[in-house]
Design a protein around this motif. Structure first.
Motif, mmCIF file in Angstrom:
data_model
loop_
_atom_site.group_PDB
_atom_site.id
_atom_site.type_symbol
_atom_site.label_atom_id
_atom_site.label_comp_id
_atom_site.label_asym_id
_atom_site.label_seq_id
_atom_site.Cartn_x
_atom_site.Cartn_y
_atom_site.Cartn_z
ATOM 1 N N PHE A 150 0.804 -1.223 0.000
ATOM 2 C CA PHE A 150 0.000 0.000 0.000
ATOM 3 C C PHE A 150 0.839 1.276 0.000
ATOM 4 O O PHE A 150 0.300 2.360 -0.237
ATOM 5 C CB PHE A 150 -0.920 0.023 1.230
ATOM 6 N N LEU A 151 2.141 1.176 0.258
ATOM 7 C CA LEU A 151 2.949 2.398 0.337
ATOM 8 C C LEU A 151 3.057 3.105 -1.007
ATOM 9 O O LEU A 151 3.297 4.308 -1.051
ATOM 10 C CB LEU A 151 4.345 2.078 0.864
ATOM 11 N N THR A 152 2.897 2.389 -2.087
ATOM 12 C CA THR A 152 2.970 3.009 -3.413
ATOM 13 C C THR A 152 1.596 3.455 -3.908
ATOM 14 O O THR A 152 1.434 3.727 -5.093
ATOM 15 C CB THR A 152 3.579 2.024 -4.424
ATOM 16 N N THR A 153 0.635 3.550 -3.009
ATOM 17 C CA THR A 153 -0.715 4.016 -3.325
ATOM 18 C C THR A 153 -0.978 5.305 -2.542
ATOM 19 O O THR A 153 -0.179 5.694 -1.674
ATOM 20 C CB THR A 153 -1.755 2.958 -2.944
ATOM 21 N N PRO A 154 -2.092 5.982 -2.830
ATOM 22 C CA PRO A 154 -2.427 7.173 -2.024
ATOM 23 C C PRO A 154 -2.534 6.885 -0.530
ATOM 24 O O PRO A 154 -2.271 7.771 0.290
ATOM 25 C CB PRO A 154 -3.773 7.606 -2.611
ATOM 26 N N TRP A 155 -2.896 5.660 -0.162
ATOM 27 C CA TRP A 155 -3.004 5.326 1.266
ATOM 28 C C TRP A 155 -1.635 5.317 1.935
ATOM 29 O O TRP A 155 -1.525 5.627 3.119
ATOM 30 C CB TRP A 155 -3.685 3.966 1.425
ATOM 31 N N GLY A 156 -0.597 4.964 1.197
ATOM 32 C CA GLY A 156 0.748 5.042 1.757
ATOM 33 C C GLY A 156 1.170 6.474 2.012
ATOM 34 O O GLY A 156 1.785 6.785 3.044
ATOM 35 N N VAL A 157 0.843 7.364 1.077
ATOM 36 C CA VAL A 157 1.131 8.786 1.277
ATOM 37 C C VAL A 157 0.355 9.316 2.472
ATOM 38 O O VAL A 157 0.884 10.077 3.306
ATOM 39 C CB VAL A 157 0.789 9.582 0.007
ATOM 40 N N LEU A 158 -0.906 8.905 2.581
ATOM 41 C CA LEU A 158 -1.735 9.349 3.704
ATOM 42 C C LEU A 158 -1.162 8.879 5.029
ATOM 43 O O LEU A 158 -1.081 9.657 5.997
ATOM 44 C CB LEU A 158 -3.157 8.818 3.517
#
Length: 284
Positions: A150-158
């Motif tokens: 998930f870190l390479t998704t918007p949730w990782g940024v969040l």
């Protein structure tokens, strides 16, 4: 007394008066440095953004609209997460005695000095493709790869933004809680109020100004965050700062980059004015 004055000022010579330097003279050096270092480059950016058709092309593009929406929702969601998590942590640190409470409070002060990319790297070591969590999963299950991606998704940024910016909410809350009268808590407890009711009716109203000030600051910082988005390597997550980087460095379209930068600056200044107003009302 007259003889003393006569001795200090010889006969026939008018008494000298000290010339004082106008106050505005002392303001010239810092204003000149500010104009050279900040205002002049900003003026160049604004001038470059005024190229014929630049604003029309950028504002009408789908990439700009997507970047604007992504920037806003990430900033708002990160701020909401920081407010909730920061309030819970501040209440525990301030009102729940536990060993090491003072050390945790001091660590929060140190944490504020950490660069944002350092937190992102730490999350990559934990939850990255070859991070500790995926490594432990593959060791236990024998699978060729782990499930944590998930870190390479918007949730990782969040997650990275909430992790990094939560102390910016905790710090003003701890300062506000340190000024609270403990008599209010003792009175509510003696009247039979449960802990959750005390938090909701006694602590939360006192924390609202600090929450508003901390939340406004986090919103401004998240709106301009660049390092976290870049270091997570989230594909498809393009914020306004990332769009400026892409237009200027990757595409060499400086007019479009300057347009996006001007829009980002305008949003930041507006939110900063909101932050200062909230901070002033909170007595910061």
């Amino acid at each position: 007394m007259a003889s003393a004055v006569g001795a200090a000022a010889p006969a026939g010579r008018a008494p000298t008066t000290r010339r004082t330097t106008p106050v505005w003279i002392w303001a010239l050096p810092p204003v000149a440095v500010l104009a050279l270092v900040f205002l002049y480059p900003l003026a160049l950016v604004v001038q470059e953004s005024l190229a014929p058709g630049a604003y029309a092309d950028v504002l009408a593009s789908a990439s700009f609209r997507e970047a604007l929406v992504t920037t806003v929702w990430l900033a708002v969601a990160s701020t909401a997460g920081c407010l909730v998590l920061g309030f819970v942590l501040a209440v525990v640190i301030a009102f729940v005695p536990f060993p090491g409470g003072k050390a945790v409070s001091k660590f929060i002060d140190v944490f504020l000095s950490f660069p944002s990319f350092l937190i992102t790297l730490a999350l990559l070591f934990l939850y990255g493709t070859v991070g500790m969590a995926n490594g432990l999963w593959t060791d236990v299950t024998g699978d060729p790869s782990g499930p944590f991606r998930f870190l390479t998704t918007p949730w990782g940024v969040l997650l990275a933004e909430i992790t990094y910016f939560t102390p910016f909410v905790v710090r003003p809350l701890l300062a506000a809680f340190s000024q609270m009268e403990t008599a209010q808590l003792e009175a509510a407890s003696s009247l039979g109020a449960r802990p959750l009711r005390i938090v909701r009716q006694v602590i939360l109203p006192e924390a609202l100004p600090a929450l508003a000030a901390g939340g406004s600051l986090v919103l401004v910082l998240c709106l301009n965050e660049f390092g976290i988005v870049l270091f997570t390597g989230a594909k498809g997550v393009t914020t306004l700062p990332m769009l400026v980087y892409g237009k200027a460095i990757l595409e060499s379209d400086y007019a479009a980059a300057c347009v996006v930068a001007v829009v980002n600056v305008a949003l930041s200044v507006g939110l900063y004015a909101l932050y200062r107003g909230v901070s002033r009302r909170a007595g910061a």
